[in-house]
Design an enzyme around this catalytic site. Structure first.
Site, mmCIF file in Angstrom:
data_model
loop_
_atom_site.group_PDB
_atom_site.id
_atom_site.type_symbol
_atom_site.label_atom_id
_atom_site.label_comp_id
_atom_site.label_asym_id
_atom_site.label_seq_id
_atom_site.Cartn_x
_atom_site.Cartn_y
_atom_site.Cartn_z
ATOM 1 N N LYS A 49 16.465 -83.359 0.258
ATOM 2 C CA LYS A 49 17.261 -82.652 1.263
ATOM 3 C C LYS A 49 18.049 -83.686 2.060
ATOM 4 O O LYS A 49 17.504 -84.738 2.424
ATOM 5 C CB LYS A 49 16.342 -81.838 2.185
ATOM 6 N N SER A 84 17.164 -73.368 5.961
ATOM 7 C CA SER A 84 18.246 -74.298 5.787
ATOM 8 C C SER A 84 18.144 -75.143 4.522
ATOM 9 O O SER A 84 19.148 -75.761 4.129
ATOM 10 C CB SER A 84 18.291 -75.246 6.997
ATOM 11 N N SER A 123 12.517 -72.936 7.187
ATOM 12 C CA SER A 123 13.524 -73.462 6.265
ATOM 13 C C SER A 123 13.035 -73.962 4.914
ATOM 14 O O SER A 123 13.855 -74.302 4.061
ATOM 15 C CB SER A 123 14.314 -74.578 6.934
HETATM 16 N N1 GLN Z 1 16.632 -70.183 10.602
HETATM 17 C C1 GLN Z 1 16.066 -71.237 11.361
HETATM 18 C C2 GLN Z 1 17.085 -71.755 12.366
HETATM 19 O O1 GLN Z 1 18.216 -71.491 12.152
HETATM 20 C C3 GLN Z 1 15.638 -72.287 10.387
HETATM 21 C C4 GLN Z 1 15.461 -73.617 10.967
HETATM 22 C C5 GLN Z 1 14.724 -74.569 10.096
HETATM 23 O O2 GLN Z 1 13.604 -74.280 9.696
HETATM 24 N N2 GLN Z 1 15.302 -75.742 9.904
HETATM 25 O O3 GLN Z 1 16.778 -72.366 13.323
#
Ligand code: GLN
Length: 487
Positions: free
Chosen positions: A76, A152, A176
Site C-alpha cells: 500500500k 482506503s 480500510s
Molecule cells: N472510511 C474510513 C475513513 O474514511 C477508512 C479509514 C481507514 O481505515 N483508513 O476514514
C-alpha cells in the site's frame, strides 16, 4: 502459479520449481496487461522489483531464505519504502521519494525477503471507503469494473483479487483493510492496535492506524502477519510482546467456540442478501461445532459519529506537517510565507482531506472541544467497555463487514455522510483497538462478494484466524476468482 497459496509458492521456490525472478516477472506481466483497466498500482519500478527478486533467489540458493523469501507482494502506498515514490494517494506527495523504510517494509522485504511489485493505489491519506479520493484516479473492482473496490486499501484489494499480486499490505484506521477485503472477495486482517509498527506508515489518525494484510485466505494472512508484527522501539505505541507464529494456531477445532452475535449487527442496517449470507455462514460455524450467543454492543450506533470526530481531529494535527516548506508539494507562486502555506495546502490536498482537516480543527477548537472531541473520547471509552462486556459471554464476535456489496463508482461520492455510513460495522473495532478480520462468505444476486467480519479480544489474532481457517476448510467462497483476468 498465480492461484497458488503463499505456502505453495514458498514450496515451489524452495524446490527451485520456479525462481523469484520468474515469479515476479509473471506478476509484472499481469500488471502490465491488467493494471490499465484496474488502476490498482500507482508506482511500478521493474528494475527494483527484479533486483529484489534476484537477491531473494540468492538467499534461496545459499540457504538463508525464510518461508516468504522470494514471494511478491503489493505495498500500500502509505508505507515509505526507500528509493520508491511514496505518495499516500495525494498530490501533496506526488514526487516524494521516501528516504527510509517503514518498519513493515523493513520486516517484509529486507528481513523476510518478500519482493515488492509496486505501490498500491489508495484513497488520499487513507481517507475514504471507495478509493475515489485518490489523486491518481479511482481503482476499479475486478468483480465489476463499474463498481468500487472499497477503501482506503482499494488498490491492494483489487491487485490481489485480480491476481496481480498474491498478497498485499493494507492499513485500517476505520475499516480500510476489512471493507475492501469484503467488497473484493478477500480475507483481510487488522491486528490489535500496537501489534504492527506504525514507523514509516504515513499517519492519518495515530491512535487508530494499524497495518495488516489482504490475501485470499486466512493462512496467507497468518504467514504475512507473523512476519510484519513485533515490537519496534521507533513506534512509541508499539507493544512489547513475544512474536507469534499465527499459522501454528490454524487447524484447531472450532468445537465449543463461543461466537457472540451482537444484536446491533443483526438489526436493520445491512441489506437482505448480505444478511442471508451471514446467516448461512453462522449455520456453517454451528456445523463445525461452534456455539452462538446473542450479545449486545449498545453504544455501537455512536461509533460512526465518534470516529468522524476523533479521526479528523488527529488528521488535522498529523497533516499540519505538509506546509510546502519541508517536503511535498509547494505552490509555484506565492506572496509571503503565510501565502505559501495557504496555496501549497489548498492546491496539494484534495476535497475529502480538506473536509477532514476543517472538521478536525473545528472539533478541537476552543469552545467546541468539550462538546465534540471530549464527548467523542467518552463514547470511545464506552464502546471499548461494550466489547469488554461482550467478551465475558463469548470468545469471538461475528457480523457483517459492510452493509452492502460493492457499490457503483460515483454512487456515494457526492454525499460524505452516506459514504461514512459504509463504515458502520468496522469502525467500533478501531475505536476499541481490537483485532478484526473479514472473510468471504457468499455472493449476492449480481455475483458480488459478501464479507463476514470476525472480531477478537485483544491479541487474539490467532483465534479469529483459526476460526476463519476452519470456515475456509469447509467452504470454497475464498477460492472463487473474478472472471476476465485470464490466467
Ligand atoms: N472510511 C474510513 C475513513 O474514511 C477508512 C479509514 C481507514 O481505515 N483508513 O476514514
Amino acid at each position: 502459479m498465480i492461484h497458488k497459496s503463499l505456502t505453495e509458492l514458498g514450496e515451489a521456490l524452495a524446490a527451485r520449481k520456479i525462481s523469484s525472478v520468474e515469479l515476479s516477472r509473471l506478476f509484472l506481466d499481469r500488471i502490465r496487461r491488467f493494471n490499465p483497466a484496474l488502476n490498482a498500482f500507482i508506482t511500478l519500478d521493474e528494475e527494483k522489483t527484479l533486483a529484489a527478486a534476484k537477491a531473494a533467489d540468492e538467499r534461496i540458493r545459499t540457504g538463508t531464505a525464510g518461508s516468504l523469501t522470494g514471494i511478491p507482494l503489493a505495498q500500500k502506498d502509505i508505507f515509505c519504502a526507500q528509493g520508491w515514490r511514496t505518495t499516500c494517494g495525494s498530490k501533496m506527495l506526488e514526487n516524494f521519494i521516501a528516504p527510509y523504510d517503514a518498519t513493515v517494509v523493513q520486516k517484509l522485504e529486507r528481513d523476510a525477503g518478500m519482493v515488492s511489485l509496486g505501490k498500491a493505489n489508495m484513497d488520499e491519506f487513507a481517507m475514504g471507503s471507495s478509493n475515489e479520493t485518490s489523486h491518481f484516479g479511482p481503482v476499479k473492482n475486478p468483480w465489476d469494473t463499474t463498481r468500487v473496490p472499497g477503501g482506503s486499501s482499494g488498490g491492494s484489494a483489487a491487485a490481489v483479487a485480480a491476481s496481480l499480486a498474491p498478497v498485499a499490505t493494507g492499513t485500517d484506521t476505520g475499516g480500510s483493510i476489512r471493507q475492501p477485503a469484503a467488497l473484493c472477495g478477500l480475507t483481510g486482517i487488522k491486528p490489535t492496535y500496537g501489534l504492527v509498527s506504525r514507523y514509516g506508515m504515513i499517519a492519518f489518525a495515530s491512535s487508530l492506524d494499524q497495518g495488516g494484510v489482504l490475501a485470499h485466505n486466512a493462512e496467507d494472512c497468518a504467514l504475512v502477519l507473523s512476519a510484519m508484527a513485533g515490537f519496534d522501539e521507533k513506534d512509541s505505541t508499539s507493544l512489547d510482546r513475544p512474536a507469534e507464529e499465527y499459522r501454528r494456531a490454524l487447524g484447531g477445532t472450532l468445537a465449543g467456540l463461543r461466537i457472540g452475535l451482537p444484536k446491533e449487527f443483526f438489526g436493520e442496517g445491512a441489506n437482505a442478501e448480505v444478511m442471508a449470507a451471514i446467516e448461512a455462514a453462522i449455520r456453517e460455524f454451528r456445523k463445525l461445532g461452534a456455539e452462538t450467543v446473542e450479545v449486545t454492543l449498545p453504544n455501537s450506533r455512536l461509533a460512526v459519529p465518534a470516529y468522524y470526530v476523533i479521526a479528523p481531529a488527529e488528521a488535522s494535527s498529523n497533516l499540519s506537517r505538509f506546509d510546502g516548506v519541508r517536503y511535498g508539494y509547494r505552490a509555484p507562486e506565492y506572496d509571503d510565507l503565510v501565502d505559501l502555506y495557504k496555496k501549497s495546502r489548498s492546491q496539494g490536498f484534495g476535497a475529502e482531506v480538506k473536509r477532514r482537516i476543517l472538521i478536525g480543527a473545528y472539533v478541537l477548537s476552543h469552545g467546541y472541544y468539550d462538546a465534540y472531541y471530549l464527548q467523542a473520547q467518552r463514547i470511545r471509552r464506552l464502546i471499548a467497555g461494550d466489547f469488554a462486556a461482550a467478551f465475558k459471554e463469548c470468545d469471538i464476535l461475528l457480523g457483517p463487514t459492510s452493509p452492502t456489496t460493492a457499490f457503483k463508482q460515483g454512487e456515494k461520492s457526492a454525499d460524505p455522510v452516506e459514504m461514512y455510513l459504509s463504515d458502520i460495522y468496522t469502525i467500533a473495532v478501531n475505536l476499541a483497538g481490537l483485532p478484526g478480520l473479514s472473510l468471504p462468505c457468499g455472493f449476492d444476486g449480481q455475483g458480488l462478494p459478501i464479507g463476514l467480519q470476525l472480531i477478537g479480544n485483544y491479541f487474539e489474532e490467532a483465534r479469529i484466524l483459526n476460526a476463519a481457517h476452519g470456515f475456509q476448510q469447509a467452504t470454497d467462497w475464498h477460492a472463487r476468482r473474478p472472471e476476465g483476468w485470464a490466467t
